[in-house]
Design an enzyme around this catalytic site. Structure first.
Site, PDB file in Angstrom:
ATOM      1  CB  THR A   1      30.445   5.593 -24.390  1.00 35.67           C
ATOM      2  OG1 THR A   1      29.569   5.460 -23.282  1.00 35.67           O
ATOM      3  CG2 THR A   1      31.862   5.369 -23.942  1.00 35.67           C
TER       4      THR A   1
ATOM      5  CB  SER B   1      22.032   5.702 -26.322  1.00 33.90           C
ATOM      6  OG  SER B   1      22.474   4.496 -25.772  1.00 33.90           O
TER       7      SER B   1
ATOM      8  CB  THR C   1      26.989   0.560 -26.224  1.00 32.26           C
ATOM      9  OG1 THR C   1      27.118   0.926 -24.841  1.00 32.26           O
ATOM     10  CG2 THR C   1      28.281   0.847 -26.962  1.00 32.26           C
ATOM     11  CG  ASP C   2      23.747   2.098 -22.094  1.00 34.85           C
ATOM     12  OD1 ASP C   2      24.544   1.120 -22.038  1.00 34.85           O
ATOM     13  OD2 ASP C   2      23.814   3.067 -21.320  1.00 34.85           O
TER      14      ASP C   2
HETATM   15  N1  ASP Z   1      25.438   5.181 -21.590  1.00 36.53           N
HETATM   16  C1  ASP Z   1      26.188   5.176 -22.828  1.00 36.53           C
HETATM   17  C2  ASP Z   1      25.201   5.376 -23.965  1.00 36.53           C
HETATM   18  O1  ASP Z   1      24.512   4.456 -24.275  1.00 36.53           O
HETATM   19  C3  ASP Z   1      26.912   3.899 -22.943  1.00 36.53           C
HETATM   20  C4  ASP Z   1      27.732   3.731 -24.182  1.00 36.53           C
HETATM   21  O2  ASP Z   1      27.605   4.411 -25.164  1.00 36.53           O
HETATM   22  O3  ASP Z   1      28.559   2.787 -24.163  1.00 36.53           O
HETATM   23  O4  ASP Z   1      25.137   6.448 -24.520  1.00 36.53           O
END
Ligand code: ASP
Length: 322
Positions: free
Chosen positions: A15, A61, A94-95
């Site tokens: 993200t 991710s 973050t995932d």
């Molecule tokens: N779906 C995103 C990822 O993990 C979520 C994020 O980065 O906050 O790449």
């Protein structure tokens, strides 16, 4: 900035590099769109900091896979071995940041800082959180006392072993459970809560790194949850599928158990059938906090305090061989 030394910034997507078609849209965006060099160019306070930049991947991710991990580990091993590099920053979604950070911690065991960072808002948000996180991460990567694999988000520094994503939307989405964060980053200064001994740097496991880099797949370790009505059907279905297609055979199973590692008796029965067939089974707790307290009398070993997803990785690495 006070700190010094060359820092390498490796981009993997997430993200932090996400773009939405409307600036106010914090959820309807596509992750992994903006190049990491452009993210850095958007942080004026980083001008003059000695940095090298590489785009390792551009992935959401949630879709993390072995190929990206192999590329990232290889580039990290390369840069960490360079005398002129004081630390590395990795931008990541973050995932699954807790899984990648834990993997890097387990395999490379770096003494230099490897600082993962991320964002909960896309780069196009009205108030993106990525630029501050990036600045803080570069600060930590150049700090003389920083070492080992950490994750920097929302002004906090977390150890890879303890970090978990605990919120689906808030910008301070991470927590280190009972251990708490290692440090806070405040206006370019680190305030340590645990001291540097909070991160364990050990000799790298070069054999494990090579086995991982050469692997076509990680040993299959599945995750099941104990819950009301858990009857073990999913475990028996895995064993049946694996009997007719060996690529589906679960070499290991991690059970996200209730409370202090307790497992529904019907699921426990299916797990003992799996163990009798040579499947390695480990108990982690599905509770957000606390650990499974070791019990030598329990036939299913505990995860040594690791969360279910990290226990899954630890078991896969153990199954990769000595
Ligand atoms: N779906 C995103 C990822 O993990 C979520 C994020 O980065 O906050 O790449």
């Amino acid at each position: 900035m006070r700190n010094s030394g060359l820092r390498v910034i490796l981009g993997t997507g997430g993200t932090i590099a996400g773009k939405a078609s409307r600036p106010g849209d914090n959820v309807g965006y596509v992750a992994g769109q903006v190049k990491v060099e452009d993210l850095l160019a958007g942080v004026p306070a980083l001008q003059g900091v000695p940095m090298e930049v590489e785009q390792v991947d551009q992935i959401d991710s949630k879709d993390m896979h072995l190929g990206v991990w192999q590329r990232l580990l290889a580039r990290l091993a390369h840069h960490l071995a360079r005398e002129d590099v004081s630390g590395v920053v990795v931008t990541h979604g973050t995932d699954t940041i807790e899984e990648t950070a834990y993997l890097v911690h387990s395999v490379l065991r770096p003494s230099k800082p490897v600082v993962f960072t991320c964002a909960m808002r896309p780069a196009t948000a009205l108030v993106p959180d990525g630029p501050q996180n990036l600045l803080d991460a570069v600060t930590v990567a150049g700090h003389p006392q920083a070492q080992g694999v950490v994750v920097v988000c929302a002004g906090q520094v977390h150890a890879a072993e303890h970090l978990a994503k605990v919120h689906s939307y808030r910008t301070d989405a991470f927590d280190s459970g009972d251990a708490g964060p290692l440090a806070s980053v405040e206006e370019g200064q680190l305030r340590w809560h645990h001291g540097v001994e909070g991160v364990s740097a050990q000799a790298p496991d070069n054999g494990l790194l090579q086995r991982l880099l050469q692997a076509e797949a990680l040993p299959r370790v599945e995750l099941v949850t104990s819950h009301a009505g858990a009857d073990g059907g999913v475990v028996r279905a895995m064993l049946r599928a694996g009997a007719s297609d060996t690529s589906l055979w679960p070499q290991g199973i991690v059970v996200a158990a209730t409370g202090n590692g307790t497992v529904h008796r019907d699921l426990a029965q299916a797990l003992s059938e799996a163990m009798a067939k040579g499947v390695r089974v480990v108990r982690a707790t599905r509770c957000a906090r606390g650990r499974v307290i070791p019990d030598p009398a329990n036939p299913i070993p505990d995860s040594a305090g690791l969360s279910p997803v990290k226990a899954r990785l630890a078991l896969a690495l153990a199954l990769l061989g000595p």
